[in-house]
Design a protein around this motif. Structure first.
Motif, short mmCIF file in Angstrom:
data_model
loop_
_atom_site.label_atom_id
_atom_site.label_comp_id
_atom_site.label_asym_id
_atom_site.label_seq_id
_atom_site.Cartn_x
_atom_site.Cartn_y
_atom_site.Cartn_z
N HIS A 139 -5.33 3.39 -14.78
CA HIS A 139 -6.72 3.23 -14.86
C HIS A 139 -7.36 4.01 -13.96
CE1 HIS A 139 -6.66 -0.22 -17.99
NE2 HIS A 139 -5.59 -0.45 -17.21
N ASP A 140 -6.81 4.80 -13.06
CA ASP A 140 -7.49 5.63 -12.13
C ASP A 140 -8.04 4.81 -11.12
OD1 ASP A 140 -8.02 8.19 -10.73
OD2 ASP A 140 -9.71 8.57 -12.05
N ILE A 141 -7.74 4.08 -10.45
CA ILE A 141 -8.39 2.84 -9.67
C ILE A 141 -7.97 3.28 -8.26
CG2 ILE A 141 -8.56 0.47 -9.00
CD1 ILE A 141 -9.58 1.42 -11.89
N ILE A 142 -9.27 2.88 -7.41
CA ILE A 142 -8.86 2.98 -5.80
C ILE A 142 -8.45 1.49 -5.33
CG2 ILE A 142 -9.76 3.38 -3.78
CD1 ILE A 142 -9.44 6.01 -5.19
N ALA A 143 -7.39 1.76 -4.39
CA ALA A 143 -7.13 0.20 -4.14
C ALA A 143 -7.61 0.36 -2.35
CB ALA A 143 -5.73 0.23 -3.72
N VAL A 144 -8.35 -0.67 -1.88
CA VAL A 144 -9.04 -0.99 -0.87
C VAL A 144 -8.26 -2.02 -0.33
CG1 VAL A 144 -11.07 -1.45 0.74
CG2 VAL A 144 -11.14 -0.10 -1.39
N THR A 145 -7.33 -1.66 0.71
CA THR A 145 -6.59 -2.84 1.10
C THR A 145 -6.61 -3.20 2.55
OG1 THR A 145 -4.20 -3.06 1.51
CG2 THR A 145 -4.69 -0.75 1.73
N ASP A 146 -6.82 -4.54 2.89
CA ASP A 146 -7.04 -4.81 4.36
C ASP A 146 -5.80 -5.65 4.67
OD1 ASP A 146 -7.70 -6.82 6.28
OD2 ASP A 146 -9.49 -7.94 5.17
N GLU A 147 -5.26 -4.85 5.77
CA GLU A 147 -4.10 -5.45 6.27
C GLU A 147 -3.87 -5.45 7.91
OE1 GLU A 147 -1.28 -1.96 5.40
OE2 GLU A 147 -2.20 -1.75 3.29
N ILE A 148 -5.01 -6.12 8.24
CA ILE A 148 -5.23 -6.62 9.60
C ILE A 148 -4.20 -7.80 10.13
CG2 ILE A 148 -7.06 -8.46 9.36
CD1 ILE A 148 -8.65 -6.61 11.36
N TYR A 149 -3.68 -8.26 9.29
CA TYR A 149 -2.43 -9.27 9.71
C TYR A 149 -1.49 -8.79 9.79
CZ TYR A 149 -6.41 -12.39 9.58
OH TYR A 149 -7.68 -13.06 9.90
#
Length: 280
Positions: free
Chosen positions: A87-97
């Protein structure tokens, strides 16, 4: 998200979610599409697939997850990757833990996958790993075309983190592996202490796979929703936690409660004693 979103775009968000994701989507002009996880915190594949459409612009991924402690597996990240590519999507990934993991769980950064390296914005920071939550020093890692837009927006939203704190963070990055091993050992003991206290008090909950929260079901028979139960817990029991509706768009949150074990052992033991007063 302000750097990514056009008015009317849609953003896929797993539920339960860190409470900022929904409002951040709305402030950015997007419509959040919430995808509830299954009762065992696994992905509902059918629900996830159906959340994608021509308006979808981004997917928010938080692993390890706040509030439920889920760590997304390699197979789940493969599914997410396939959908993002298709779908040509951007993943915004929160990996602070990312360093706070239990029971031999492994953290996989989706941006490290070949298909995702140019379509991922990886967000992290120093607050949790180094116990300096008040410093609020974080970072974003992405391809040049994405960071170009992020820098433009960031310039008008905030200013840089104080230079002395940045130097301290550079020092922290040089810590040996033993630091991270001890961090996990410490939190694992606190995790088990709070979990046992909650089970004994009548809550239903799962041991988190990562982070330092436990998302619990409010004991049956209280007759209260999460907000009323929060007030009761503070006023009558002397234990504070976060109402579940902070992390849900659906009604499911009204029956949930999030506890944290990022506290001194004596504080957790005192909480355990107070929870014994809970009558359900």
């Amino acid at each position: 998200m302000l750097a990514l979103i056009n008015e009317g775009d849609e953003v896929v968000v797993f539920e339960p979610f860190y409470e900022n994701y929904g409002p951040d989507s709305a402030v950015s002009g997007a419509v959040p599409r919430f995808v509830p996880l299954n009762d065992d915190n696994s992905i509902d594949e059918e629900a996830l697939v159906s959340a994608f459409n021509k308006k979808t612009r981004a997917l928010i991924l938080n692993t390890p997850n706040n509030p439920c402690g889920k760590v997304f597996t390699a197979n789940e990240l493969k599914l997410i990757t396939e959908l993002c590519v298709d779908h040509d999507i951007i993943a915004v990934t929160d990996e602070i833990y990312e360093y706070i993991l239990y029971d031999n769980k492994k953290h996989i950064s989706i941006g490290s996958l070949d298909e995702m390296k140019d379509r991922t914005i990886t967000i992290s920071g120093f607050s949790k790993t180094y116990s300096v939550t008040g410093w609020r020093i974080g970072y974003a890692l992405a391809g040049k075309n994405l960071t170009s837009a992020i820098r433009k927006v960031h310039d008008f939203l905030t200013v840089g983190a104080p230079a002395p704190l940045q130097h301290a963070c550079v020092t922290a990055l040089g810590f040996p592996d033993s630091y991270y091993e001890e961090l996990v050992r410490m939190y694992d003991g606190k995790r088990k202490l709070l979990y046992k206290a909650l089970i004994k008090a009548g809550f239903k909950c799962r041991l988190p796979e990562g982070a330092y929260y436990i998302l619990a079901d409010i004991p049956e028979g209280t007759g209260m929703d999460d907000m009323a139960f929060a007030k009761y817990m503070v006023g009558e029991i002397g234990v504070a936690a976060v109402p579940g509706s902070s992390f849900y768009k659906s009604e499911a949150g009204k029956h949930k409660f999030r506890f944290t074990f990022s506290k001194k052992d004596e504080t957790l033991m005192e909480a355990a004693l107070r929870l014994e007063k809970l009558e359900v």
